[in-house]
Design a protein around this motif. Structure first.
Motif, PDB file in Angstrom:
ATOM      1  N   VAL A 212       0.836  -1.203   0.000  1.00 55.28           N
ATOM      2  CA  VAL A 212       0.000   0.000   0.000  1.00 55.28           C
ATOM      3  C   VAL A 212       0.870   1.251   0.000  1.00 55.28           C
ATOM      4  CG1 VAL A 212      -1.701   1.326   1.304  1.00 55.28           C
ATOM      5  CG2 VAL A 212      -1.937  -1.155   1.120  1.00 55.28           C
ATOM      6  N   GLN A 213       1.891   1.282   0.850  1.00 56.97           N
ATOM      7  CA  GLN A 213       2.772   2.444   0.945  1.00 56.97           C
ATOM      8  C   GLN A 213       3.540   2.668  -0.348  1.00 56.97           C
ATOM      9  OE1 GLN A 213       5.165   1.325   4.308  1.00 56.97           O
ATOM     10  NE2 GLN A 213       3.665   2.034   5.819  1.00 56.97           N
ATOM     11  N   MET A 214       4.080   1.605  -0.885  1.00 59.35           N
ATOM     12  CA  MET A 214       4.911   1.683  -2.077  1.00 59.35           C
ATOM     13  C   MET A 214       4.156   2.244  -3.273  1.00 59.35           C
ATOM     14  SD  MET A 214       6.805  -1.500  -4.010  1.00 59.35           S
ATOM     15  CE  MET A 214       7.600  -2.018  -2.492  1.00 59.35           C
ATOM     16  N   PHE A 215       2.942   1.774  -3.488  1.00 61.17           N
ATOM     17  CA  PHE A 215       2.210   2.185  -4.680  1.00 61.17           C
ATOM     18  C   PHE A 215       1.479   3.511  -4.504  1.00 61.17           C
ATOM     19  CE2 PHE A 215       3.286  -2.061  -5.793  1.00 61.17           C
ATOM     20  CZ  PHE A 215       3.500  -1.979  -7.165  1.00 61.17           C
ATOM     21  N   ALA A 216       1.244   3.914  -3.265  1.00 59.23           N
ATOM     22  CA  ALA A 216       0.683   5.242  -3.037  1.00 59.23           C
ATOM     23  C   ALA A 216       1.649   6.305  -3.541  1.00 59.23           C
ATOM     24  CB  ALA A 216       0.387   5.443  -1.553  1.00 59.23           C
ATOM     25  N   GLU A 217       2.920   6.022  -3.426  1.00 55.69           N
ATOM     26  CA  GLU A 217       3.937   6.963  -3.897  1.00 55.69           C
ATOM     27  C   GLU A 217       4.002   7.020  -5.418  1.00 55.69           C
ATOM     28  OE1 GLU A 217       7.538   5.769  -2.021  1.00 55.69           O
ATOM     29  OE2 GLU A 217       6.849   6.280   0.011  1.00 55.69           O
ATOM     30  N   ALA A 218       3.393   6.038  -6.079  1.00 55.17           N
ATOM     31  CA  ALA A 218       3.363   6.033  -7.547  1.00 55.17           C
ATOM     32  C   ALA A 218       1.995   6.475  -8.083  1.00 55.17           C
ATOM     33  CB  ALA A 218       3.703   4.639  -8.075  1.00 55.17           C
ATOM     34  N   GLY A 219       1.064   6.819  -7.164  1.00 58.79           N
ATOM     35  CA  GLY A 219      -0.247   7.298  -7.601  1.00 58.79           C
ATOM     36  C   GLY A 219      -1.290   6.215  -7.748  1.00 58.79           C
ATOM     37  N   VAL A 220      -1.069   5.051  -7.100  1.00 61.48           N
ATOM     38  CA  VAL A 220      -2.023   3.942  -7.183  1.00 61.48           C
ATOM     39  C   VAL A 220      -2.405   3.505  -5.774  1.00 61.48           C
ATOM     40  CG1 VAL A 220      -2.422   1.579  -7.961  1.00 61.48           C
ATOM     41  CG2 VAL A 220      -1.090   3.153  -9.380  1.00 61.48           C
ATOM     42  N   ALA A 221      -3.702   3.518  -5.476  1.00 62.13           N
ATOM     43  CA  ALA A 221      -4.191   3.073  -4.171  1.00 62.13           C
ATOM     44  C   ALA A 221      -4.489   1.577  -4.242  1.00 62.13           C
ATOM     45  CB  ALA A 221      -5.449   3.842  -3.791  1.00 62.13           C
ATOM     46  N   VAL A 222      -3.832   0.812  -3.397  1.00 63.79           N
ATOM     47  CA  VAL A 222      -4.072  -0.631  -3.317  1.00 63.79           C
ATOM     48  C   VAL A 222      -5.035  -0.877  -2.167  1.00 63.79           C
ATOM     49  CG1 VAL A 222      -3.058  -2.907  -3.015  1.00 63.79           C
ATOM     50  CG2 VAL A 222      -1.790  -1.132  -4.257  1.00 63.79           C
ATOM     51  N   ALA A 223      -6.231  -1.378  -2.489  1.00 64.95           N
ATOM     52  CA  ALA A 223      -7.276  -1.563  -1.477  1.00 64.95           C
ATOM     53  C   ALA A 223      -7.580  -3.039  -1.297  1.00 64.95           C
ATOM     54  CB  ALA A 223      -8.543  -0.805  -1.887  1.00 64.95           C
ATOM     55  N   PHE A 224      -7.390  -3.537  -0.090  1.00 65.45           N
ATOM     56  CA  PHE A 224      -7.743  -4.918   0.239  1.00 65.45           C
ATOM     57  C   PHE A 224      -9.153  -4.919   0.822  1.00 65.45           C
ATOM     58  CE2 PHE A 224      -3.126  -4.946   0.265  1.00 65.45           C
ATOM     59  CZ  PHE A 224      -2.832  -6.149  -0.368  1.00 65.45           C
ATOM     60  N   VAL A 225     -10.081  -5.580   0.141  1.00 64.35           N
ATOM     61  CA  VAL A 225     -11.490  -5.566   0.556  1.00 64.35           C
ATOM     62  C   VAL A 225     -12.034  -6.992   0.535  1.00 64.35           C
ATOM     63  CG1 VAL A 225     -13.800  -4.702   0.039  1.00 64.35           C
ATOM     64  CG2 VAL A 225     -11.803  -3.239  -0.395  1.00 64.35           C
TER      65      VAL A 225
END
Length: 360
Positions: A212-225
């Motif tokens: 989640v942290q890594m891809f937030a910095e690239a502009g992508v929100a990773v959501a586990f649902v």
């Protein structure tokens, strides 16, 4: 588990500010005619305000302040509250006609997961569900999630249970909104994908947070649902804005090989298939874009040039699988999953090398 909320008392009558005005002038032993003369308003206007037929305007509120000594803000607040209460009563009446729509949404599952509150009263439950989806009416919900104008590919997942799929997707939006992302950067996203591959060998508890942290910095929100009953969805990809993408994962199959393949499959959609479409992966669709995303994920996890010689020329023992996984830098379970998918290894073999992914 979410406790049921008892019915809230919603009165079917609200008093207009005119009633307060009448009580005030009567306490001062002032007639409506005298009030009209002192404020410079027509007697008819004062009468209609008292009966609730006319609104107290800011100008009238200032005049009442001068004559009665009660702040203009008091009268304006009373008027605002009255009009808002009237609107809520009308809204309650409209919603009462739509409570049957609740049957299209998995209320119990959503309550059990804490996504919404449970109400005994169906109108209040409908109001809660509409707030969850961020829409005012069931008709608006239909337009957004099932309307013909929606610009995304029709997934077979929607044929299973549209309400459940929509609820799951909406939860992904809510989770993504809480993730602070930088503006999407294609170069940074590719770099993050390369680094994410090395996370496959890490414990689940570690790599989910890091991902989640890594891809937030690239502009992508990773959501586990968590998956809802009836969805049969593995993952989804969409762009809520031109500057932010969402990769949503359900952990449907609960093993790390499926999780990572789904993640990189969704990443493939981001890189290959533009920003105007929603992709929902339910394992029931094998169109061109899905095949492209599959190939992207497979080759990124285990390059074809390394995989084919191994799959054909090796004795597929646990030791050899572990060695090969270490050589290519991925978790052994991913190698097992690939071999099983390609028919190189029975589905019953070497499953002990896969990590379980459980919701906590």
């Amino acid at each position: 588990m979410v406790d049921t909320i008892e019915n809230r008392y919603i009165p079917d009558y609200v008093s207009p500010p005119g009633e307060t005005l009448l009580e005030t002038i009567e306490a001062l032993d002032m007639s409506q005619v005298e009030l009209a003369e002192r404020t410079g308003r027509p007697t008819k206007t004062i009468s209609e305000i008292i009966k609730g037929k006319a609104a107290i305007t800011p100008e009238t509120a200032l005049q009442l302040e001068k004559v009665l000594g009660t702040p203009a803000s008091f009268w304006m607040n009373r008027e605002r509250h009255y009009r808002e209460s009237l609107a809520r009563l009308e809204e309650q009446a409209r919603l009462r006609n739509d409570v049957e729509w609740l049957k299209t949404v998995p209320i119990k599952a959503m309550c059990d997961l804490g996504w919404i509150r449970r109400f005994q009263d169906k109108v209040e439950q409908l109001d809660e569900v509409l707030r969850y989806f961020g829409v005012a009416t069931p008709g608006a919900w239909e337009d957004i999630w099932r309307g013909e104008h929606v610009a995304f590919r029709r997934s077979k997942a929607f044929e299973c249970n549209p309400g459940a799929v929509a609820a799951w997707l909406r939860r992904g939006e809510i989770v993504a909104q809480s993730i602070e992302c930088l503006t999407y950067d294609k170069k940074a996203f590719k770099a993050a994908l390369k680094n994410a591959r090395s996370l496959t060998v890490e414990p689940v508890k570690y790599f989910t947070t890091k991902l989640v942290q890594m891809f937030a910095e690239a502009g992508v929100a990773v959501a586990f649902v968590p998956e809802l009953p009836g969805t049969r969805v593995c993952g989804a990809t969409r762009w809520p804005t031109q500057h932010k993408a969402i990769i949503q994962l359900s952990l449907r199959y609960k093993t790390n090989d499926h999780l990572w393949f789904t993640f990189f499959h969704e990443a493939g959609h981001i890189l290959l298939h533009g920003k105007s479409r929603l992709f929902i992966e339910s394992n029931d669709d094998h169109g061109d874009t899905e095949v492209e995303a599959d190939l992207f994920a497979a080759d990124l996890l285990i390059p074809k040039s390394r995989y084919e010689p191994f799959a054909v020329g090796s004795v597929l023992s646990e030791l050899r699988v572990r060695q090969f996984a270490k050589e290519v830098g991925v978790a052994p379970g991913i190698v097992v999953g690939r071999l099983q998918h390609d028919g190189k290894l029975p589905r019953t073999h070497l499953n002990g090398l896969k990590q379980r992914c459980e919701w906590t």
